[in-house]
Write a protein that holds these residues in place. Structure first.
Motif, PDB file in Angstrom:
ATOM      1  N   SER A  53      -0.348 -38.415 -29.605  1.00  0.00           N
ATOM      2  CA  SER A  53       0.230 -38.726 -28.296  1.00  0.00           C
ATOM      3  C   SER A  53       0.981 -37.505 -27.789  1.00  0.00           C
ATOM      4  O   SER A  53       1.624 -36.798 -28.563  1.00  0.00           O
ATOM      5  CB  SER A  53       1.211 -39.897 -28.407  1.00  0.00           C
ATOM      6  N   GLY A  54       0.890 -37.293 -26.483  1.00  0.00           N
ATOM      7  CA  GLY A  54       1.613 -36.165 -25.926  1.00  0.00           C
ATOM      8  C   GLY A  54       1.525 -36.124 -24.415  1.00  0.00           C
ATOM      9  O   GLY A  54       0.974 -37.029 -23.782  1.00  0.00           O
ATOM     10  N   THR A  55       2.094 -35.057 -23.860  1.00  0.00           N
ATOM     11  CA  THR A  55       2.059 -34.838 -22.421  1.00  0.00           C
ATOM     12  C   THR A  55       1.612 -33.411 -22.159  1.00  0.00           C
ATOM     13  O   THR A  55       1.782 -32.526 -22.996  1.00  0.00           O
ATOM     14  CB  THR A  55       3.438 -35.087 -21.778  1.00  0.00           C
ATOM     15  N   ILE A  56       1.036 -33.209 -20.969  1.00  0.00           N
ATOM     16  CA  ILE A  56       0.513 -31.893 -20.620  1.00  0.00           C
ATOM     17  C   ILE A  56       0.912 -31.544 -19.189  1.00  0.00           C
ATOM     18  O   ILE A  56       1.100 -32.431 -18.362  1.00  0.00           O
ATOM     19  CB  ILE A  56      -1.024 -31.860 -20.787  1.00  0.00           C
ATOM     20  N   CYS A  57       1.045 -30.251 -18.931  1.00  0.00           N
ATOM     21  CA  CYS A  57       1.217 -29.782 -17.560  1.00  0.00           C
ATOM     22  C   CYS A  57       0.528 -28.441 -17.421  1.00  0.00           C
ATOM     23  O   CYS A  57       0.409 -27.677 -18.379  1.00  0.00           O
ATOM     24  CB  CYS A  57       2.692 -29.677 -17.164  1.00  0.00           C
ATOM     25  N   VAL A  58       0.025 -28.170 -16.225  1.00  0.00           N
ATOM     26  CA  VAL A  58      -0.586 -26.893 -15.881  1.00  0.00           C
ATOM     27  C   VAL A  58       0.121 -26.436 -14.611  1.00  0.00           C
ATOM     28  O   VAL A  58       0.216 -27.184 -13.641  1.00  0.00           O
ATOM     29  CB  VAL A  58      -2.098 -27.044 -15.622  1.00  0.00           C
ATOM     30  N   TYR A  59       0.646 -25.208 -14.632  1.00  0.00           N
ATOM     31  CA  TYR A  59       1.383 -24.732 -13.468  1.00  0.00           C
ATOM     32  C   TYR A  59       1.283 -23.219 -13.344  1.00  0.00           C
ATOM     33  O   TYR A  59       0.947 -22.518 -14.294  1.00  0.00           O
ATOM     34  CB  TYR A  59       2.848 -25.181 -13.514  1.00  0.00           C
ATOM     35  N   ASN A  60       1.575 -22.726 -12.151  1.00  0.00           N
ATOM     36  CA  ASN A  60       1.510 -21.299 -11.858  1.00  0.00           C
ATOM     37  C   ASN A  60       2.822 -20.621 -12.174  1.00  0.00           C
ATOM     38  O   ASN A  60       3.885 -21.196 -12.018  1.00  0.00           O
ATOM     39  CB  ASN A  60       1.221 -21.071 -10.368  1.00  0.00           C
ATOM     40  N   SER A  61       2.708 -19.375 -12.587  1.00  0.00           N
ATOM     41  CA  SER A  61       3.864 -18.499 -12.643  1.00  0.00           C
ATOM     42  C   SER A  61       3.820 -17.685 -11.371  1.00  0.00           C
ATOM     43  O   SER A  61       2.750 -17.268 -10.931  1.00  0.00           O
ATOM     44  CB  SER A  61       3.773 -17.543 -13.836  1.00  0.00           C
ATOM     45  N   ALA A  62       4.940 -17.485 -10.768  1.00  0.00           N
ATOM     46  CA  ALA A  62       4.955 -16.665  -9.554  1.00  0.00           C
ATOM     47  C   ALA A  62       4.565 -15.237  -9.938  1.00  0.00           C
ATOM     48  O   ALA A  62       5.232 -14.602 -10.741  1.00  0.00           O
ATOM     49  CB  ALA A  62       6.336 -16.700  -8.926  1.00  0.00           C
ATOM     50  N   SER A  63       3.468 -14.744  -9.383  1.00  0.00           N
ATOM     51  CA  SER A  63       2.957 -13.427  -9.774  1.00  0.00           C
ATOM     52  C   SER A  63       3.912 -12.298  -9.386  1.00  0.00           C
ATOM     53  O   SER A  63       3.931 -11.255 -10.030  1.00  0.00           O
ATOM     54  CB  SER A  63       1.574 -13.195  -9.176  1.00  0.00           C
ATOM     55  N   HIS A  64       4.744 -12.521  -8.385  1.00  0.00           N
ATOM     56  CA  HIS A  64       5.685 -11.463  -8.005  1.00  0.00           C
ATOM     57  C   HIS A  64       6.821 -11.326  -9.015  1.00  0.00           C
ATOM     58  O   HIS A  64       7.564 -10.349  -8.970  1.00  0.00           O
ATOM     59  CB  HIS A  64       6.230 -11.691  -6.586  1.00  0.00           C
ATOM     60  N   CYS A  65       6.930 -12.240  -9.964  1.00  0.00           N
ATOM     61  CA  CYS A  65       8.008 -12.180 -10.963  1.00  0.00           C
ATOM     62  C   CYS A  65       7.661 -11.295 -12.149  1.00  0.00           C
ATOM     63  O   CYS A  65       8.424 -11.233 -13.120  1.00  0.00           O
ATOM     64  CB  CYS A  65       8.342 -13.586 -11.456  1.00  0.00           C
TER      65      CYS A  65
ATOM     66  N   ASP B 184      12.066  -8.404 -10.586  1.00  0.00           N
ATOM     67  CA  ASP B 184      11.427  -9.530 -11.277  1.00  0.00           C
ATOM     68  C   ASP B 184      12.411 -10.591 -11.761  1.00  0.00           C
ATOM     69  O   ASP B 184      12.152 -11.291 -12.745  1.00  0.00           O
ATOM     70  CB  ASP B 184      10.555  -9.042 -12.447  1.00  0.00           C
ATOM     71  N   CYS B 185      13.540 -10.736 -11.090  1.00  0.00           N
ATOM     72  CA  CYS B 185      14.484 -11.793 -11.463  1.00  0.00           C
ATOM     73  C   CYS B 185      15.230 -12.286 -10.225  1.00  0.00           C
ATOM     74  O   CYS B 185      15.297 -11.600  -9.208  1.00  0.00           O
ATOM     75  CB  CYS B 185      15.463 -11.309 -12.536  1.00  0.00           C
ATOM     76  N   GLY B 186      15.760 -13.474 -10.347  1.00  0.00           N
ATOM     77  CA  GLY B 186      16.506 -14.082  -9.251  1.00  0.00           C
ATOM     78  C   GLY B 186      15.587 -14.661  -8.196  1.00  0.00           C
ATOM     79  O   GLY B 186      14.371 -14.529  -8.248  1.00  0.00           O
ATOM     80  N   GLY B 187      16.157 -15.358  -7.264  1.00  0.00           N
ATOM     81  CA  GLY B 187      15.366 -15.986  -6.215  1.00  0.00           C
ATOM     82  C   GLY B 187      14.865 -17.360  -6.639  1.00  0.00           C
ATOM     83  O   GLY B 187      15.226 -17.873  -7.706  1.00  0.00           O
TER      84      GLY B 187
ATOM     85  N   PRO C 195      12.997 -16.020 -13.103  1.00  0.00           N
ATOM     86  CA  PRO C 195      14.159 -16.338 -13.938  1.00  0.00           C
ATOM     87  C   PRO C 195      15.424 -15.698 -13.381  1.00  0.00           C
ATOM     88  O   PRO C 195      15.359 -14.694 -12.666  1.00  0.00           O
ATOM     89  CB  PRO C 195      13.817 -15.718 -15.301  1.00  0.00           C
ATOM     90  N   ALA C 196      16.556 -16.276 -13.737  1.00  0.00           N
ATOM     91  CA  ALA C 196      17.839 -15.723 -13.294  1.00  0.00           C
ATOM     92  C   ALA C 196      18.023 -14.308 -13.830  1.00  0.00           C
ATOM     93  O   ALA C 196      17.540 -13.974 -14.912  1.00  0.00           O
ATOM     94  CB  ALA C 196      18.983 -16.609 -13.769  1.00  0.00           C
ATOM     95  N   CYS C 197      18.693 -13.491 -13.047  1.00  0.00           N
ATOM     96  CA  CYS C 197      18.964 -12.126 -13.473  1.00  0.00           C
ATOM     97  C   CYS C 197      20.065 -12.125 -14.528  1.00  0.00           C
ATOM     98  O   CYS C 197      21.055 -12.861 -14.414  1.00  0.00           O
ATOM     99  CB  CYS C 197      19.390 -11.264 -12.285  1.00  0.00           C
ATOM    100  N   GLY C 198      19.904 -11.311 -15.543  1.00  0.00           N
ATOM    101  CA  GLY C 198      20.890 -11.214 -16.612  1.00  0.00           C
ATOM    102  C   GLY C 198      21.616  -9.889 -16.567  1.00  0.00           C
ATOM    103  O   GLY C 198      21.631  -9.195 -15.557  1.00  0.00           O
ATOM    104  N   MET C 199      22.158  -9.512 -17.690  1.00  0.00           N
ATOM    105  CA  MET C 199      22.931  -8.276 -17.788  1.00  0.00           C
ATOM    106  C   MET C 199      22.078  -7.038 -17.529  1.00  0.00           C
ATOM    107  O   MET C 199      22.547  -6.041 -17.056  1.00  0.00           O
ATOM    108  CB  MET C 199      23.560  -8.177 -19.170  1.00  0.00           C
ATOM    109  N   ASN C 200      20.768  -7.106 -17.873  1.00  0.00           N
ATOM    110  CA  ASN C 200      19.909  -5.926 -17.755  1.00  0.00           C
ATOM    111  C   ASN C 200      19.165  -5.894 -16.426  1.00  0.00           C
ATOM    112  O   ASN C 200      18.264  -5.083 -16.255  1.00  0.00           O
ATOM    113  CB  ASN C 200      18.900  -5.917 -18.912  1.00  0.00           C
ATOM    114  N   CYS C 201      19.527  -6.732 -15.510  1.00  0.00           N
ATOM    115  CA  CYS C 201      18.840  -6.778 -14.218  1.00  0.00           C
ATOM    116  C   CYS C 201      19.215  -5.561 -13.391  1.00  0.00           C
ATOM    117  O   CYS C 201      20.361  -5.144 -13.345  1.00  0.00           O
ATOM    118  CB  CYS C 201      19.239  -8.047 -13.472  1.00  0.00           C
TER     119      CYS C 201
END
Length: 191
Positions: free
Chosen positions: A152-164, A177-180, A184-190
């Protein structure tokens, strides 16, 4: 008489609209590779899990080794049409250890794109592939062991934003490639 017919047709319209507009909450897994409509997985903009339960015997072809493991249990197939250049597939198994495979090509000529068997026991397996918009891809979920009941399980198929992932600050990103809204959220190395 007119009022009775109008009420009847309104009821009929309501019932038929309800049948066609109801959302799908589960997906039928096929025993073998197929492009039948019942096995089509919808590609979303985010991961929305739906039931994807597997009770079939092991179909064909025999599963390939993935991360050192060769599954031999029941399997289930689904398929999707890519809508972006990067596509993610997640399978969260709730009662068995699973291996997930993604193939391109056709059912008679499959090419393995990627696979995952990183979780021992229950958990979520994730595969991300570079996809071509409009191409069909096949998803195969195989139970790792041969003992025990169906998986038993669940599945999903989804896009990653190519601009990221293009090493450029674009779209609504607040860094490279972060924020918006999509990345993903921008971290210390952003930057």
């Amino acid at each position: 008489m007119y009022r009775k017919l109008t009420g009847f047709f309104n009821l009929l319209l309501f019932i038929s609209g309800s049948l066609f507009l109801s959302p799908a909450y589960s997906q039928t897994a096929s025993a073998d590779c197929s492009t039948a409509g019942a096995q089509q997985l919808t590609v979303g903009v985010s991961c929305t899990m739906i039931a994807f339960n597997i009770s079939n015997t092991l179909g064909t072809p025999a599963p390939a080794t993935c991360t050192g493991e060769t599954p031999a249990g029941q399997d289930g197939w689904g398929w999707f049409t890519a809508t972006d250049t990067t596509t993610n597939v997640n399978y969260a198994n709730t009662n068995r250890d699973a291996v997930i495979y993604i193939f391109s090509g056709t059912c008679v000529s499959l090419t393995l794109m990627d696979c995952a068997s990183n979780i021992t026991g229950t958990g979520t397996e994730t595969v991300t592939i570079a996809s071509i918009i409009g191409n069909t891809y096949f998803v195969r979920i195989v139970k790792l062991g041969t003992t025990g009941p169906s998986m038993s399980g669940t599945i999903c198929v989804y896009n990653s934003a190519s601009h990221c992932s293009n090493a450029i600050q674009d779209a609504d990103e607040t860094g490279i490639d972060c924020g918006g809204a999509d990345c993903p959220a921008c971290g210390m190395n952003c930057t």
